[in-house]
Design an enzyme around this catalytic site. Structure first.
Site, PDB file in Angstrom:
ATOM      1  N   SER A   1       0.835  -1.203   0.000  1.00 12.62           N
ATOM      2  CA  SER A   1       0.000   0.000   0.000  1.00 12.62           C
ATOM      3  C   SER A   1       0.868   1.250   0.000  1.00 12.62           C
ATOM      4  CB  SER A   1      -0.930   0.009   1.219  1.00 12.62           C
ATOM      5  OG  SER A   1      -0.192   0.307   2.395  1.00 12.62           O
TER       6      SER A   1
ATOM      7  N   SER B   1       0.809   3.693   2.266  1.00 13.59           N
ATOM      8  CA  SER B   1       0.798   4.350   3.571  1.00 13.59           C
ATOM      9  C   SER B   1       2.172   4.857   3.997  1.00 13.59           C
ATOM     10  CB  SER B   1       0.244   3.400   4.643  1.00 13.59           C
ATOM     11  OG  SER B   1       1.150   2.343   4.895  1.00 13.59           O
TER      12      SER B   1
ATOM     13  N   LYS C   1       4.989   0.335   9.413  1.00 10.00           N
ATOM     14  CA  LYS C   1       4.805   1.753   9.759  1.00 10.00           C
ATOM     15  C   LYS C   1       6.090   2.240  10.426  1.00 10.00           C
ATOM     16  CE  LYS C   1       0.327   1.408   8.730  1.00 10.00           C
ATOM     17  NZ  LYS C   1      -0.243   1.998   7.503  1.00 10.00           N
TER      18      LYS C   1
ATOM     19  N   SER D   1      -3.065   6.790   5.760  1.00  9.42           N
ATOM     20  CA  SER D   1      -2.513   5.671   6.529  1.00  9.42           C
ATOM     21  C   SER D   1      -3.436   5.336   7.691  1.00  9.42           C
ATOM     22  CB  SER D   1      -1.120   6.034   7.054  1.00  9.42           C
ATOM     23  OG  SER D   1      -0.642   5.038   7.948  1.00  9.42           O
TER      24      SER D   1
END
Length: 306
Positions: free
Chosen positions: A110, A112, A167, A269
């Protein structure tokens, strides 16, 4: 555990394959090979007796040595399923060891973490820097280092342990995180931001505001979408009572044994702001290297992750 989760757990599949091929390899070493050797010895004795009787009767057999060797080789030859198991076992065992204890490859699914990581990036994750964990169970058995603010970390998604998320570590245990007007303050100290050129996000073909953010010793880039509101619809999660939300943002105190994670693409995100903290037991490892992106190949992007 459902069939879908099992099929999606590559480590478990690899472990099962290693065990199955390893058991077959050991059985062949201690049982099957000895059975074949005994059968070959018996067949050779019978062959020699047969040849001796033929010679006694005046019958001459040509190329007896070759026939004898071929008979022995045919009996000693491993069945295909044993041969393949013996060939694959050391390879599977090596791959399992490397990805369980040293480095594991991941693909970024993704946006994010844009602009730090792009969709399709192939990265390596250090599996031992935060401690040695048992494969499959992900249980830490040796403590080495703790995650630090600014680290890019892979972890099991708290709401679905079959999914791996990536993350950036924003808060460590005990930190007070305040996010107001799209700026972070940690333990009362506002982070330093510097504007950069607007970033063209290829997935949406839209420009985002781009800044550098100084998170402890780590300087990295973030994106902000000015059109996105600050207000958040947070889930109910363990430790939510330590967080307060309002129209301008939120504040949270990170519980002991947990970490607060955010994506660098701040307005695109789903992270700790929404679904909560990441327990230490969910940690997979530290992302440290981009080695390929087949859809967006650029030598300048290959290398260490900041």
């Amino acid at each position: 555990m459902t069939l879908q989760s099992i099929l999606g757990n590559f480590a478990l599949i690899l472990f099962v394959l290693m065990v199955v091929t390893g058991v077959i390899w050991v059985l062949d070493l201690v049982v099957f090979s000895k059975q074949r050797r005994a059968a070959a010895d018996k067949a050779l004795v019978e062959y020699d007796e047969r040849m001796a009787r033929s010679a006694a009767n005046g019958i001459r057999m040509d190329e007896q040595g070759n026939a004898r060797s071929k008979l022995e080789a045919d009996i000693l030859r491993q069945p295909t399923w044993i041969e393949y198991s013996g060939s694959f076992f050391p390879v599977i065992a090596l791959v399992f060891f490397l990805r369980s204890f040293l480095w594991e490859p991941f693909k970024i699914p993704s946006s994010s973490m844009v602009p730090t990581l792009l969709v399709g990036d192939l990265i390596l994750v250090n599996k031992y820097t935060y401690g040695i964990r048992l494969p499959i169970l992900n249980k830490k058995v040796v403590q080495i280092n703790d995650p630090q603010r600014g680290d890019v970390m892979v972890f099991k998604y708290p709401k679905d342990m079959t999914q791996d998320y990536i993350k950036r570590v924003i808060g460590v245990p005990g930190d007070k995180i305040v996010y107001q007007n799209k700026r972070l303050t940690i333990n009362g100290q506002p982070l330093a931001y510097a504007p950069m050129e607007d970033y063209l996000e290829e997935g949406t073909l839209s420009y985002q505001k781009q800044f550098t953010e100084q998170l402890g010793p780590v300087q990295h880039r973030i994106l902000n979408n000015e059109k996105m509101p600050m207000s958040l619809q947070a889930d109910d999660f363990p430790g939510r009572e330590a967080c307060t939300y309002n129209y301008e943002g939120f504040s949270c105190v990170v519980p002991e044994g947990n970490y607060f994670m955010m994506g660098d693409n701040r307005d695109n995100s789903a992270d700790s702001r929404i679904w909560g903290f990441v327990p230490d037991k969910n940690i997979v490892g530290k992302a440290f290297f981009v080695w390929m992106n087949l859809g967006n190949f650029n030598f300048d992007r290959l290398g260490g992750i900041r």
